[in-house]
Design an enzyme around this catalytic site. Structure first.
Site, mmCIF file in Angstrom:
data_model
loop_
_atom_site.group_PDB
_atom_site.id
_atom_site.type_symbol
_atom_site.label_atom_id
_atom_site.label_comp_id
_atom_site.label_asym_id
_atom_site.label_seq_id
_atom_site.Cartn_x
_atom_site.Cartn_y
_atom_site.Cartn_z
ATOM 1 N N LYS A 1 0.949 -1.189 -0.005
ATOM 2 C CA LYS A 1 0.059 0.002 -0.027
ATOM 3 C C LYS A 1 0.993 1.275 0.150
ATOM 4 O O LYS A 1 0.570 2.286 -0.631
ATOM 5 C CB LYS A 1 -1.022 -0.016 1.212
ATOM 6 C CG LYS A 1 -2.058 -1.122 0.999
ATOM 7 C CD LYS A 1 -2.799 -1.195 2.362
ATOM 8 C CE LYS A 1 -3.697 -2.422 2.159
ATOM 9 N NZ LYS A 1 -4.612 -3.165 3.300
ATOM 10 N N GLN B 1 -4.809 -1.794 9.545
ATOM 11 C CA GLN B 1 -4.608 -2.849 8.736
ATOM 12 C C GLN B 1 -5.101 -4.156 9.720
ATOM 13 O O GLN B 1 -4.751 -4.084 10.866
ATOM 14 C CB GLN B 1 -3.130 -3.305 8.508
ATOM 15 C CG GLN B 1 -2.840 -4.693 7.770
ATOM 16 C CD GLN B 1 -3.530 -4.582 6.405
ATOM 17 O OE1 GLN B 1 -3.213 -3.577 5.586
ATOM 18 N NE2 GLN B 1 -3.969 -5.658 6.000
ATOM 19 N N ASP C 1 -11.337 2.870 4.003
ATOM 20 C CA ASP C 1 -11.632 1.433 3.950
ATOM 21 C C ASP C 1 -13.183 1.172 3.855
ATOM 22 O O ASP C 1 -13.552 0.060 3.417
ATOM 23 C CB ASP C 1 -11.196 0.511 5.093
ATOM 24 C CG ASP C 1 -9.998 -0.447 4.610
ATOM 25 O OD1 ASP C 1 -9.855 -0.463 3.575
ATOM 26 O OD2 ASP C 1 -9.320 -0.450 5.521
#
Ligand code: NAD
Length: 284
Positions: free
Chosen positions: A53, A97, A120
């Site tokens: 990422k 994460q 997200d």
């Protein structure tokens, strides 16, 4: 029939080139899109995902930061960092994460992210907006899957879609997006009685389970589009999906490989959401 491969690397690169141009234009006006990634613990796969990422941000002219904590960090320290990032004008997207260590309540941590930076799309506000078809951050993996259909011109209206897996981050939002696009959607999961019967009816089949070889060619309707979200590591270290690629590609019309299918598209759509967030912030 040998299926056409839906190449997530190629499609991702094509989309990222456009994002880079938009990011450069925004940077020229004083706003560089910024993503902050929080990682807790030393899970090897998570480290790779975070590195990918951060690299993708660098290649697309985004600012990025990573905040890495040991597994025994106080929950309050992570929440304090999120609060700091919520207030930081350089940061337009915050990603925690997953999975977090067991002692963390992932819901509490995710809800601490400001809705405007929830790239997200996991917060309750975003999930609610997605269900209602209102503007929101679409969770990156299902968002990336929708881009495959768009790019390859695969019709969804009136099609039978079967989503295998009902997680909050993949299966449920995937089903919602397909429903909004006009497909008739069935969601299968661990309690489903006859998985094969459902899969055999699918014009669009999405596998998001995490079980090697769960879906074989015999379970696929001839001519279907098969999207393999699963990521499984074999004993020899190689990655594979939930779909038995060799048998499935002889039956399907379209198929995504693992690796090189959905994975790169997930990161691509994380960039898309971060860019969108930065553009919103710049025009506010
Ligand atoms: P999860 O463990 O939260 O959910 C798995 C789902 O599979 C559950 O809903 C469960 O009911 C269902 N399931 C379990 N056994 C089943 C069976 N025998 N038949 C039918 N359904 C069954 O997982 P997740 O977070 O949704 O991830 C699913 C897979 O996708 C994993 O392999 C994960 O690594 C991968 N993933 C990939 C990406 C990507 O970018 N490619 C992103 C997220 C997740």
């Amino acid at each position: 029939m040998t299926a056409k491969i839906l190449d997530g690397k190629a499609l991702g690169q094509k989309l990222r080139a456009g994002f880079r141009q938009r990011a450069e234009a925004l940077a020229a006006q004083g706003t560089r899109p910024g993503l902050s990634v929080i990682l807790v613990g030393d899970d090897a796969a998570s480290r790779v995902y975070v590195r990918n990422k951060v690299n993708a941000c660098a290649q697309t002219c985004f600012h990025s930061e990573q905040h890495i904590y040991p597994a025994d960090v106080e929950v309050s320290a992570v929440l304090a960092k999120i609060a700091e990032l919520n207030a930081d004008p350089k940061i337009h997207g915050i990603l925690v994460q997953l999975p977090l260590p067991r002692r963390f309540d992932a819901g509490t941590v995710l809800e601490a992210i400001a809705p405007a930076k929830d790239v997200d799309g996991f917060r309750a506000e975003n999930v609610g907006a997605l269900i209602q078809g209102q503007p929101c951050f679409i969770p990156c993996t299902p968002y990336g899957v929708m881009k495959f259909f768009e790019d390859a011109g695969i019709p969804l209206k009136g099609q039978e879609a079967v989503v295998v897996g009902r997680s909050n981050i993949v299966g449920k939002p995937m089903a919602m997006l397909l429903m909004h696009a006009g497909a008739t959607v069935t969601v299968c999961h661990s309690q489903t009685r006859d998985l094969q019967a459902h899969c055999r009816r699918a014009d669009i089949l999405i596998a998001a389970v995490g079980k090697t070889g769960l879906i074989t060619g015999a379970m696929i309707k001839p001519g279907a589009a098969v999207i393999d979200v699963g990521i499984n590591r074999l004993a020899d270290g190689k990655l594979c999906g939930d779909v038995d690629f060799a048998s499935a590609r002889e039956v399907a019309a379209f198929i995504t490989p693992v690796p090189g299918g959905v994975g790169p598209m997930t990161i691509t759509m994380l960039l898309a959401n971060t860019l969108e967030s930065a553009e919103r912030a710049a025009s506010a």
